[in-house]
Write an enzyme that holds these catalytic residues in place. Structure first.
Site, PDB file in Angstrom:
ATOM      1  N   HIS A   1       0.880  -1.191   0.000  1.00 27.14           N
ATOM      2  CA  HIS A   1       0.000   0.000   0.000  1.00 27.14           C
ATOM      3  C   HIS A   1       0.908   1.229   0.000  1.00 27.14           C
ATOM      4  CE1 HIS A   1      -3.501   2.363   0.588  1.00 27.14           C
ATOM      5  NE2 HIS A   1      -3.848   2.043   1.827  1.00 27.14           N
TER       6      HIS A   1
ATOM      7  N   ASP B   1       2.959   5.669  -7.064  1.00 25.98           N
ATOM      8  CA  ASP B   1       4.109   5.667  -6.175  1.00 25.98           C
ATOM      9  C   ASP B   1       5.431   5.480  -6.889  1.00 25.98           C
ATOM     10  OD1 ASP B   1       2.803   6.234  -3.864  1.00 25.98           O
ATOM     11  OD2 ASP B   1       2.142   4.171  -3.617  1.00 25.98           O
TER      12      ASP B   1
ATOM     13  N   HIS C   1      -1.699  -2.473  -9.720  1.00 22.48           N
ATOM     14  CA  HIS C   1      -2.688  -1.887  -8.810  1.00 22.48           C
ATOM     15  C   HIS C   1      -3.897  -2.801  -8.763  1.00 22.48           C
ATOM     16  CE1 HIS C   1      -5.345   0.980  -6.888  1.00 22.48           C
ATOM     17  NE2 HIS C   1      -4.251   1.620  -6.530  1.00 22.48           N
TER      18      HIS C   1
HETATM   19  N1  CMC Z   1       5.703  -7.151 -10.075  1.00 18.81           N
HETATM   20  C1  CMC Z   1       5.631  -8.371 -10.630  1.00 18.81           C
HETATM   21  N2  CMC Z   1       4.494  -9.098 -10.742  1.00 18.81           N
HETATM   22  C2  CMC Z   1       3.379  -8.547 -10.229  1.00 18.81           C
HETATM   23  C3  CMC Z   1       3.367  -7.281  -9.608  1.00 18.81           C
HETATM   24  C4  CMC Z   1       4.577  -6.572  -9.554  1.00 18.81           C
HETATM   25  N3  CMC Z   1       4.636  -5.358  -8.985  1.00 18.81           N
HETATM   26  N4  CMC Z   1       2.116  -6.975  -9.183  1.00 18.81           N
HETATM   27  C5  CMC Z   1       1.353  -8.038  -9.525  1.00 18.81           C
HETATM   28  N5  CMC Z   1       2.117  -8.978 -10.162  1.00 18.81           N
HETATM   29  C6  CMC Z   1       1.633 -10.243 -10.759  1.00 18.81           C
HETATM   30  C7  CMC Z   1       1.301 -11.265  -9.685  1.00 18.81           C
HETATM   31  O1  CMC Z   1       2.416 -12.071  -9.374  1.00 18.81           O
HETATM   32  C8  CMC Z   1       0.188 -12.032 -10.357  1.00 18.81           C
HETATM   33  O2  CMC Z   1       0.787 -12.873 -11.318  1.00 18.81           O
HETATM   34  P1  CMC Z   1       0.111 -14.316 -11.656  1.00 18.81           P
HETATM   35  O3  CMC Z   1      -1.259 -14.011 -12.195  1.00 18.81           O
HETATM   36  O4  CMC Z   1       1.039 -14.954 -12.651  1.00 18.81           O
HETATM   37  O5  CMC Z   1       0.043 -15.047 -10.345  1.00 18.81           O
HETATM   38  C9  CMC Z   1      -0.579 -10.971 -11.136  1.00 18.81           C
HETATM   39  O6  CMC Z   1       0.408  -9.938 -11.411  1.00 18.81           O
HETATM   40  C10 CMC Z   1      -1.753 -10.364 -10.358  1.00 18.81           C
HETATM   41  O7  CMC Z   1      -1.271  -9.895  -9.113  1.00 18.81           O
HETATM   42  P2  CMC Z   1      -2.118  -9.861  -7.768  1.00 18.81           P
HETATM   43  O8  CMC Z   1      -1.200 -10.020  -6.620  1.00 18.81           O
HETATM   44  O9  CMC Z   1      -3.265 -10.811  -7.879  1.00 18.81           O
HETATM   45  O10 CMC Z   1      -2.706  -8.401  -7.813  1.00 18.81           O
HETATM   46  P3  CMC Z   1      -3.340  -7.628  -6.599  1.00 18.81           P
HETATM   47  O11 CMC Z   1      -4.425  -6.815  -7.173  1.00 18.81           O
HETATM   48  O12 CMC Z   1      -3.701  -8.534  -5.475  1.00 18.81           O
HETATM   49  O13 CMC Z   1      -2.132  -6.710  -6.086  1.00 18.81           O
HETATM   50  C11 CMC Z   1      -0.695  -4.863  -5.771  1.00 18.81           C
HETATM   51  C12 CMC Z   1      -2.024  -5.344  -6.362  1.00 18.81           C
HETATM   52  C13 CMC Z   1      -0.623  -3.340  -5.898  1.00 18.81           C
HETATM   53  C14 CMC Z   1      -0.621  -5.223  -4.260  1.00 18.81           C
HETATM   54  C15 CMC Z   1       0.474  -5.542  -6.538  1.00 18.81           C
HETATM   55  O14 CMC Z   1       0.409  -5.196  -7.913  1.00 18.81           O
HETATM   56  C16 CMC Z   1       1.825  -5.192  -5.964  1.00 18.81           C
HETATM   57  O15 CMC Z   1       2.285  -5.841  -5.006  1.00 18.81           O
HETATM   58  N6  CMC Z   1       2.517  -4.139  -6.519  1.00 18.81           N
HETATM   59  C17 CMC Z   1       3.759  -3.676  -5.991  1.00 18.81           C
HETATM   60  C18 CMC Z   1       3.514  -2.799  -4.770  1.00 18.81           C
HETATM   61  C19 CMC Z   1       2.958  -1.439  -5.139  1.00 18.81           C
HETATM   62  O16 CMC Z   1       3.480  -0.771  -6.024  1.00 18.81           O
HETATM   63  N7  CMC Z   1       1.916  -0.989  -4.398  1.00 18.81           N
HETATM   64  C20 CMC Z   1       1.365   0.352  -4.537  1.00 18.81           C
HETATM   65  C21 CMC Z   1      -0.032   0.374  -5.036  1.00 18.81           C
HETATM   66  S1  CMC Z   1      -0.505   2.057  -5.510  1.00 18.81           S
HETATM   67  C22 CMC Z   1      -0.547   2.941  -4.043  1.00 18.81           C
HETATM   68  C23 CMC Z   1      -1.675   2.583  -3.154  1.00 18.81           C
HETATM   69  O17 CMC Z   1      -2.826   2.660  -3.593  1.00 18.81           O
HETATM   70  O18 CMC Z   1      -1.423   2.272  -1.986  1.00 18.81           O
END
Ligand code: CMC
Length: 425
Positions: A266, A365, A307
């Site tokens: 987050h 971010d 995201h």
């Molecule tokens: N790098 C590599 N792979 C990723 C990433 C990433 N940053 N984010 C998601 N994936 C992959 C994930 O491994 C999954 O792959 P697969 O389908 O093969 O298993 C797929 O993309 C879907 O990911 P998810 O975990 O189901 O997606 P989510 O909606 O649960 O997570 C997130 C969203 C923001 C937590 C995640 O994208 C992440 O960890 N990003 C990095 C941290 C980040 O930048 N966070 C800030 C968000 S914006 C500010 C805020 O609103 O707080």
């Protein structure tokens, strides 16, 4: 309110269950699943992927189309024509202020910027190397012990005063966290400066010399505040609503939001982006890190990408990227090594099949971390600045929650532990 209905058939139940369906002003219809409980069933939705936990009028996001609206106004237009305090007014009141209302609001915020003098004692209880988020979560929670004259959560005026105090004092507290960590005296707020300039003054000023904030950097700071002001029911806002649902002290509720924001998935992502860029260290190592991010057996993720809601692009990131370019040009540091790595990563993510297929775009971010570093703000302060900015969103949602009939939040569970058994005799 329910003009449509859904019928749900479940194995084991003789009759279909009729569920009301509601339409909002924007976004998908929602199915009211509350009748399920009377039929001995719960819904199951870990991560709240498809659950609307409340009704809200504050912010709307269409993740597929990359749309973010506050009070109906697109974020790009607010970023271009408005400023942070005006957006604060909009989030709290649902409408943009008239010029007179804005002047009054800005004046009110300015009159609340100081914190109680005794609050500085709290800081001295922390180690100098404490993470500023650890200090902030505690100090904001401690506000609960100082402002006893506005704690009736059923009184709209009290709620308003709480909101003013928080918006006004957060920059002061954030800057105090930084000053304490570097052993410099706290700077009192200056009411002749605007919100962002005053924050930069409290961060970088000292009693020995006058600090003159650059207009470009102050504008960039204001944009960072504005772009982070609210984001509907994200993890920290939902935490504030849930904490508030028990009738808890508003300052304590905001402290719970700060705690939820801290994590790298987050608000902690802006700090994690810079840590990652430093870890990569050199353009030659980018491929290796990208390969790790793509490896399903490696937990490493590219910080600042992806995201939960935006599956097209993050509209805030577009504005932030432009601000980033302005700041780097103003400071003349476009070819800084970390920036080169950031730009190359951005390019890879926009072209690489893995990222394109999963719609993993740079999020807000990714760029805010780069801007903050360029302004001279230490990495550990990045999430603190996110918390400062998001406070208006949290308190607006808390206020909305308490403005209408409400219920304590109490999710249920799918229990998979042992069934009832006897304690061994
Ligand atoms: N790098 C590599 N792979 C990723 C990433 C990433 N940053 N984010 C998601 N994936 C992959 C994930 O491994 C999954 O792959 P697969 O389908 O093969 O298993 C797929 O993309 C879907 O990911 P998810 O975990 O189901 O997606 P989510 O909606 O649960 O997570 C997130 C969203 C923001 C937590 C995640 O994208 C992440 O960890 N990003 C990095 C941290 C980040 O930048 N966070 C800030 C968000 S914006 C500010 C805020 O609103 O707080």
């Amino acid at each position: 309110m329910a003009d449509k209905k859904a019928r749900l058939t479940i194995d084991g139940l003789d009759e279909a269950i009729e569920l009301p369906v509601y339409s909002g002003t924007e976004g998908p219809d929602v199915v009211d699943v509350r009748p399920l409980t009377g039929n001995g069933r719960f819904t199951y939705d870990p991560g709240f992927v498809s659950t609307a936990a409340c009704e809200s009028k504050i912010t709307y996001i269409d993740g597929g189309a990359g749309v973010l609206l506050h009070g109906g106004y697109p974020i790009e237009q607010l970023a271009e024509h408005s400023d942070y305090l005006e957006v604060c007014y909009l989030l709290l009141n649902g409408e943009l202020p008239t010029p007179e209302q804005k002047e009054e609001f800005v004046g009110t915020i300015k009159r609340h910027t100081m914190v109680h003098e005794q609050m500085s004692d709290f800081f001295h209880g922390f180690r100098r190397d404490a993470h500023p988020m650890a200090i902030m979560v505690a100090v904001v929670g401690a506000l609960s012990a100082f402002y006893h004259d506005s704690l009736d959560i059923d009184d709209a005026y009290h709620r308003e005063v709480c909101a003013y105090r928080l918006v006004a004092k957060m920059p002061t507290i954030a800057a105090m966290c930084y000053k304490y960590s570097i052993g410099q005296p706290f700077q009192y707020p200056r009411n002749d400066l605007n919100y962002a300039e005053n924050f930069l003054h409290m961060m970088f000023g000292n009693p020995c010399e006058d600090y003159k904030p650059s207009p470009v950097l102050a504008k960039a700071m204001d944009k960072i505040f504005l772009l982070h002001a609210d984001h509907e029911q994200n993890a920290s806002t939902s935490t504030v609503r849930l904490a508030g649902s028990s009738g808890a002290n508003p300052f304590a509720c905001i402290a719970s939001g700060i705690a939820a924001l801290w994590g790298p998935a987050h608000g902690g992502a802006n700090e994690a982006v810079l840590t990652m860029l430093e870890e990569i260290g050199d353009e030659s190592k980018i491929e290796e890190f990208v390969a790790r991010a793509k490896d399903p057996n490696d937990s490493f993720r590219l910080m600042g990408f992806g995201h939960r809601v935006y599956r097209n692009f993050d509209p805030r990131a577009k504005v932030m990227k432009q601000t980033c370019d302005e700041v780097l040009a103003e400071l003349g540091i476009e070819d800084e090594p970390l920036l080169k790595i950031a730009k190359r990563l951005e390019q890879i993510a926009l072209e690489d099949e893995y990222f394109v297929q999963r719609k993993l775009y740079p999020n807000v971010d990714f760029y805010s971390g780069i801007i903050l570093k360029a302004i001279g703000i230490p990495t550990t302060m990045f999430t603190v600045i996110f918390a400062l900015s998001r406070t208006i969103g949290w308190i607006s949602h808390w206020n909305e929650f308490h403005s209408s009939p409400n219920k304590i939040g109490r999710p249920r569970q799918l229990y998979t532990g042992p069934s009832k058994r006897d304690y061994p005799a």
